[in-house]
Design an enzyme around this catalytic site. Structure first.
Site, short mmCIF file in Angstrom:
data_model
loop_
_atom_site.label_atom_id
_atom_site.label_comp_id
_atom_site.label_asym_id
_atom_site.label_seq_id
_atom_site.Cartn_x
_atom_site.Cartn_y
_atom_site.Cartn_z
N ARG A 101 -2.75 -1.83 -11.32
CA ARG A 101 -2.11 -1.82 -9.99
C ARG A 101 -0.61 -1.87 -10.23
NH1 ARG A 101 -3.78 -5.11 -4.61
NH2 ARG A 101 -5.28 -3.41 -4.70
N HIS A 128 -4.77 5.11 -3.61
CA HIS A 128 -5.73 4.02 -3.85
C HIS A 128 -7.14 4.61 -3.93
CE1 HIS A 128 -7.14 0.08 -4.34
NE2 HIS A 128 -6.96 -0.42 -3.12
N GLN A 131 -10.38 2.47 -3.79
CA GLN A 131 -10.74 2.09 -2.42
C GLN A 131 -11.49 3.22 -1.72
OE1 GLN A 131 -9.93 -0.88 -0.47
NE2 GLN A 131 -11.39 0.12 0.89
N ASP A 216 -4.74 0.83 8.37
CA ASP A 216 -4.28 -0.10 7.33
C ASP A 216 -3.02 -0.77 7.85
OD1 ASP A 216 -3.92 -1.45 4.92
OD2 ASP A 216 -3.20 0.30 3.82
N CYS A 252 -9.15 -1.27 4.84
CA CYS A 252 -9.32 -1.62 3.42
C CYS A 252 -9.17 -3.11 3.17
CB CYS A 252 -8.32 -0.84 2.57
SG CYS A 252 -6.60 -1.21 2.99
N ARG A 280 -16.80 -1.99 -2.58
CA ARG A 280 -15.85 -1.89 -3.70
C ARG A 280 -16.58 -2.18 -5.01
NH1 ARG A 280 -10.31 -2.32 -2.92
NH2 ARG A 280 -10.27 -1.70 -5.11
N1 CP Z 1 -8.26 -3.30 -0.43
C1 CP Z 1 -7.69 -3.81 -1.54
O1 CP Z 1 -7.35 -3.11 -2.51
O2 CP Z 1 -7.57 -5.17 -1.49
P1 CP Z 1 -6.82 -6.11 -2.54
O3 CP Z 1 -5.35 -5.92 -2.37
O4 CP Z 1 -7.28 -7.50 -2.17
O5 CP Z 1 -7.25 -5.72 -3.94
N1 NVA Z 2 -1.39 -0.23 1.88
C1 NVA Z 2 -1.60 -1.56 1.34
C2 NVA Z 2 -2.96 -1.64 0.72
C3 NVA Z 2 -3.29 -2.95 0.07
C4 NVA Z 2 -4.68 -2.95 -0.50
C5 NVA Z 2 -0.50 -1.89 0.34
O1 NVA Z 2 -0.12 -1.01 -0.44
O2 NVA Z 2 -0.01 -3.02 0.36
#
Ligand code: CP
Ligand code: NVA
Length: 293
Positions: A101, A128, A131, A216, A252, A280
């Site tokens: 990440r 992502h 997801q 989101d 998500c 997930r």
């Molecule tokens: N949806 C998602 O990726 O959640 P987290 O940020 O908790 O991993």
């Molecule tokens: N769009 C959000 C998703 C988190 C899972 C972010 O990037 O913070």
């Protein structure tokens, strides 16, 4: 092979990973051991916080008979300035795959170019896809193999992967974003290669006839400095009972009740957000087996 964007898979490979995810979900429900990755290790690098991604990949590796190592950026030499490429070389010497990440999608490309093992996107500024696998498994379960899905709100990382992935999986896609937070033309072109994709700025038009409505957060990780500007730009894009109608509601998570969605919708009878979160686990297991086995 790496999994940095959803269309790193072909539509056929995507369908196959979703089949595998459904089979792994059934195997777990039936108590049938499924240890395809016995003795294998996943290195998990996180530059940002995570609940679902971190835990679903780690538990997934355990259930597949393997092991996962959590590496927060500041716990390793990366946080003291070791280059991303050198970090990738080192991780690839020990682990069978890397899940990361990152803030910048470019860092994922650098990891992939240097690790010598498969790299999986656990969220970047651009995408992502992990997801999206769970989202598509959820759509299969609650909508079926075809239908109309709507994306409402920010054209962010989750939205970009969903737009492309939903079109690849055979759904008609309708999106509404504020004009200044719209999808990149390149994302719409990629999605449109696979099916019907209609992007605009009218939430009522985008949700008309939709079987599922997805939103989101309005302020993603890294966008905090723009918070006030964003909150005012996105007013009018909140998913409430009237906008949702009788569609399924998707998110998500994590969510901000009262901003992008009302509490009544996300905690209401049409919400499938916890099914998405559960999926997930099954989807992450399937993509790990696809890449590492
Ligand atoms: N949806 C998602 O990726 O959640 P987290 O940020 O908790 O991993
Ligand atoms: N769009 C959000 C998703 C988190 C899972 C972010 O990037 O913070």
């Amino acid at each position: 092979m790496h999994f940095l964007t959803i269309d790193d898979l072909t539509p056929e490979e995507l369908a196959s990973v979703l089949d595998d995810a459904a089979a792994l979900k059934q195997a777990q429900a039936d108590g049938i051991p499924h240890t395809a990755l016995a003795g294998r290790t996943l290195a998990m690098l996180f530059e940002k916080p995570s609940t679902r991604t971190r835990v679903s990949f780690e538990v997934g590796m355990t259930q597949l008979g393997g092991h996962a190592v959590f590496l927060g950026k500041d716990d390793i030499q990366l946080g003291r300035g070791e280059p991303v490429a050198d970090t990738a070389c080192a991780l690839g010497l020990y682990a069978d795959a890397v899940m990361a990440r990152v803030g910048s999608h470019d860092d994922l490309e650098t990891l992939a170019a240097n690790a010598g093992v498969p790299v999986v996107n656990g969220l970047s500024d651009a995408a992502h896809p992990a997801q999206t696998l769970a989202d598509l498994l959820t759509l299969r379960e609650v909508v079926g193999d075809s239908g109309t899905v709507a994306w409402i709100g920010d054209a962010n990382n989750v939205g970009a992967s969903f737009l492309v992935g939903a079109a690849m999986a055979g759904y008609d896609v309708q999106a509404a974003t504020p004009a200044e937070y719209g999808f990149a033309a390149e994302t719409v072109e990629r999605a449109s290669e696979y099916g019907s994709v209609d992007v605009g700025h009218d939430p009522e038009a985008a949700t008309a006839g939709a079987d599922a409505v997805y939103t989101d957060v309005w302020v993603s990780m890294g966008d905090e400095a723009e918070r006030e500007k964003r909150l005012s730009a996105f007013e009018g894009f909140r998913v409430d009972d009237a906008l949702l109608g009788d569609a399924a509601f998707m998110h998500c998570l994590p969510a901000h009740r009262g901003e992008e969605v009302t509490a009544g919708v996300i905690d209401g009878p049409n919400s499938v957000v916890w099914r998405q979160a559960e999926n997930r686990l099954h989807a992450q297991k399937a993509v790990l087996v696809e890449l590492v086995d």
